[in-house]
Write a protein that holds these residues in place. Structure first.
Motif, PDB file in Angstrom:
ATOM      1  N   GLY A  60       0.470   6.531   6.863  1.00 47.82           N
ATOM      2  CA  GLY A  60       2.028   5.914   6.119  1.00 47.82           C
ATOM      3  C   GLY A  60       3.286   5.844   7.502  1.00 47.82           C
ATOM      4  N   HIS A  61       3.752   5.551   6.924  1.00 43.78           N
ATOM      5  CA  HIS A  61       4.846   4.941   8.663  1.00 43.78           C
ATOM      6  C   HIS A  61       3.933   4.825   9.734  1.00 43.78           C
ATOM      7  CE1 HIS A  61       8.292   5.416   5.560  1.00 43.78           C
ATOM      8  NE2 HIS A  61       7.640   6.435   5.031  1.00 43.78           N
ATOM      9  N   GLY A  62       4.306   6.435  10.090  1.00 42.75           N
ATOM     10  CA  GLY A  62       3.773   5.595  11.558  1.00 42.75           C
ATOM     11  C   GLY A  62       3.881   4.800  13.314  1.00 42.75           C
ATOM     12  N   ALA A  76      -2.029   9.695   5.332  1.00 43.44           N
ATOM     13  CA  ALA A  76      -0.807  10.878   5.733  1.00 43.44           C
ATOM     14  C   ALA A  76       0.441   9.939   6.726  1.00 43.44           C
ATOM     15  CB  ALA A  76      -1.103  11.822   6.828  1.00 43.44           C
ATOM     16  N   HIS A  77       1.494  10.695   5.422  1.00 43.44           N
ATOM     17  CA  HIS A  77       3.037   9.979   6.248  1.00 43.44           C
ATOM     18  C   HIS A  77       3.082  11.203   7.239  1.00 43.44           C
ATOM     19  CE1 HIS A  77       4.107   9.211   2.396  1.00 43.44           C
ATOM     20  NE2 HIS A  77       5.426   8.640   2.608  1.00 43.44           N
ATOM     21  N   ALA A  78       2.878  10.307   8.405  1.00 40.70           N
ATOM     22  CA  ALA A  78       3.505  10.766  10.253  1.00 40.70           C
ATOM     23  C   ALA A  78       4.018   9.855  11.169  1.00 40.70           C
ATOM     24  CB  ALA A  78       1.667  11.383  10.761  1.00 40.70           C
ATOM     25  N   LEU A 103       0.716  -0.675   0.359  1.00 37.30           N
ATOM     26  CA  LEU A 103      -0.517   0.058  -0.353  1.00 37.30           C
ATOM     27  C   LEU A 103       0.883   1.163   0.091  1.00 37.30           C
ATOM     28  CD1 LEU A 103      -2.447  -0.862   2.965  1.00 37.30           C
ATOM     29  CD2 LEU A 103      -2.601  -1.061   0.179  1.00 37.30           C
ATOM     30  N   HIS A 104       2.384   1.293   0.401  1.00 35.13           N
ATOM     31  CA  HIS A 104       3.180   2.321   0.359  1.00 35.13           C
ATOM     32  C   HIS A 104       4.465   2.485  -0.099  1.00 35.13           C
ATOM     33  CE1 HIS A 104       4.255   5.717   2.794  1.00 35.13           C
ATOM     34  NE2 HIS A 104       5.232   5.456   1.940  1.00 35.13           N
ATOM     35  N   LEU A 105       3.565   2.520  -1.346  1.00 34.53           N
ATOM     36  CA  LEU A 105       5.536   2.742  -2.489  1.00 34.53           C
ATOM     37  C   LEU A 105       4.967   3.690  -3.407  1.00 34.53           C
ATOM     38  CD1 LEU A 105       7.474   1.073  -4.560  1.00 34.53           C
ATOM     39  CD2 LEU A 105       5.713  -0.250  -5.728  1.00 34.53           C
ATOM     40  N   HIS A 106       6.390   4.758  -3.487  1.00 37.22           N
ATOM     41  CA  HIS A 106       6.705   5.828  -4.254  1.00 37.22           C
ATOM     42  C   HIS A 106       7.216   5.261  -5.743  1.00 37.22           C
ATOM     43  CE1 HIS A 106       6.075   8.427  -0.697  1.00 37.22           C
ATOM     44  NE2 HIS A 106       6.635   7.517   0.090  1.00 37.22           N
ATOM     45  N   LEU A 107       6.433   5.939  -6.807  1.00 36.73           N
ATOM     46  CA  LEU A 107       6.627   6.035  -8.314  1.00 36.73           C
ATOM     47  C   LEU A 107       8.103   6.382  -8.056  1.00 36.73           C
ATOM     48  CD1 LEU A 107       5.451   4.565 -10.764  1.00 36.73           C
ATOM     49  CD2 LEU A 107       4.336   6.835 -10.852  1.00 36.73           C
ATOM     50  N   THR A 142       7.927  -1.862   1.013  1.00 32.31           N
ATOM     51  CA  THR A 142       9.356  -0.872   0.661  1.00 32.31           C
ATOM     52  C   THR A 142       9.354   0.036   0.758  1.00 32.31           C
ATOM     53  OG1 THR A 142       8.333  -1.122  -1.293  1.00 32.31           O
ATOM     54  CG2 THR A 142       9.693  -2.719  -0.588  1.00 32.31           C
ATOM     55  N   ASP A 143       8.243   1.487   0.608  1.00 31.94           N
ATOM     56  CA  ASP A 143       8.250   2.393   0.385  1.00 31.94           C
ATOM     57  C   ASP A 143       8.786   3.170  -0.564  1.00 31.94           C
ATOM     58  OD1 ASP A 143       9.913   5.611   0.980  1.00 31.94           O
ATOM     59  OD2 ASP A 143       7.638   5.600   2.126  1.00 31.94           O
ATOM     60  N   ALA A 144      10.074   3.326  -0.950  1.00 27.58           N
ATOM     61  CA  ALA A 144      10.938   3.645  -2.416  1.00 27.58           C
ATOM     62  C   ALA A 144      12.260   2.411  -2.493  1.00 27.58           C
ATOM     63  CB  ALA A 144      12.228   4.980  -1.890  1.00 27.58           C
TER      64      ALA A 144
HETATM   65 ZN    ZN Z   1       6.725   7.142   1.972  1.00 30.97          ZN
END
Ligand code: ZN
Ligand code: ADE
Length: 342
Positions: free
Chosen positions: A222-224, A198-200, A20-24, A279-281
């Motif tokens: 996002g993260h948390g 939201a990233h926080a 769910l959390h992956l930056h293109l 993975t995020d990035a």
């Molecule tokens: Zn992120």
């Protein structure tokens, strides 16, 4: 639905996964980078697109993200990067992915923000069919953006309602910029039935998660991970079913934790927080979802049952219809029971 048996050895590559959390713009492989700019050697890629194993902090980590989006300023480049991303999703056996990016970072070549999202949406439509992977797009505003830029971004999500564009997020440097300029855009999102994450709780602590929950009111964070610093917050996340999109290696790399073993994902999971693994990035972190799963097995003894639980929770928290959730849950149940996955 069959639930996998506990403690069997597993084939991580074959486990069906939900991300769910992956930056293109943070996931360009060397292959696509060298195609977009043949002057980039493997050494240059390693130096400029991949961050060192330890960054000073989030801001230091994010300096690597610039290289990716600078290469994604035309329809052709955006499309190639999206195809590259789907190849990576296939390699980790993704059944569903939500991929995010900030459209306003792609205007240097003369595209309008509407054209950028249109190109990405159409490329997603093609790739979803070609790779047989369900995937959707989340549009990000950025912490350092103005109120106008946030409003423009959320209105793009609205304009693309009913397509592969499904949600709204805020990313970038949590420690360097406040959320105040963005509250109006998130209010607009809520009033218009737009899904919100939201990233926080990454570069700042539990107080930032509280502030984000109060003012932006996302259903996911996002993260948390730094919620673990406040037991009341952990209880609140559980009670309100706020889902955490956890990206373990990324957090270690930005220096939140010394090593993977120190990461609180296991503690949060055992406490009963809804979360999944991401993975995020992948380029900047130099990881894959397969690798993140392996690290969870090696460091915390996670079993197929644990991955199944996280993926079920991810589907439940996904920004999709009840029908598609049901279809994906069925697929997870079937594939987790296959002999080659367990
Ligand atoms: Zn992120
Ligand atoms: N953009 C890409 N990765 C990010 C992260 N980990 N936090 C905030 N913004 C990001």
């Amino acid at each position: 639905m069959t639930v996998p048996a506990k403690n069997k050895p597993m084939n991580i590559k074959h486990l069906p996964k939900v991300e769910l959390h992956l930056h293109l713009d943070c996931g360009l492989s060397y292959e696509v980078v060298s195609r977009l700019n043949p002057a980039v050697t493997r050494e240059i890629y390693q130096e400029e697109f991949v961050a060192p194993a330890k960054c000073l902090n989030l801001a230091d980590f994010l300096t690597r993200a610039v290289k990716g989006y600078k290469l994604m300023q035309t329809a052709e480049a955006l499309t190639l990067v999206i195809e590259d991303m789907f190849r990576q999703l296939a390699a980790s056996n993704l059944v569903y992915a939500e991929v995010r990016f900030a459209p306003l970072q792609h205007l240097d070549g003369g595209l309008t923000s509407f054209e950028v999202v249109d190109i990405a949406n159409k490329a997603f439509e093609r790739c979803i069919h070609q790779f047989k992977i369900e995937a959707r797009l989340i549009l990000c505003t950025l912490r350092h953006y103005s109120t106008d830029q946030s409003m423009e971004t959320v209105k793009l999500v609205e304009q693309f309602r009913g397509t592969n564009v499904v949600g709204f997020d805020i990313a970038a440097d949590e420690a360097g910029f406040p959320i105040d300029p963005h509250i109006a855009a998130f209010k607009y999102a809520r009033e218009n039935g737009i899904f919100i994450t939201a990233h926080a709780g990454e570069a700042r602590g539990a107080e930032s998660v509280w502030e984000t929950l109060e003012h932006l009111r996302p259903t996911r964070i996002g993260h948390g991970v730094r919620s673990i610093e406040d037991p009341l917050l952990v209880n609140y996340l559980i009670a309100q079913n706020i889902h955490l999109e956890i990206c373990p290696s990324c957090n270690v790399q930005i220096n939140l934790y010394n090593s993977f073993t120190d990461h609180p994902i296991n503690e949060l999971y055992r406490a009963g927080v809804s979360l999944n693994v991401n993975t995020d990035a992948p380029a900047i972190v130099d990881t894959t979802l397969n690798r993140e799963y392996q690290l969870l097995v090696d460091n915390f003894g996670w079993t197929a049952t644990d991955f199944y639980t996280c993926n079920v929770n991810a589907v439940k928290a996904a920004f999709i219809s009840a029908e598609l959730k049901e279809k994906l849950l069925q697929k997870l149940g079937e594939q987790f029971s296959l002999p080659n996955a367990l």
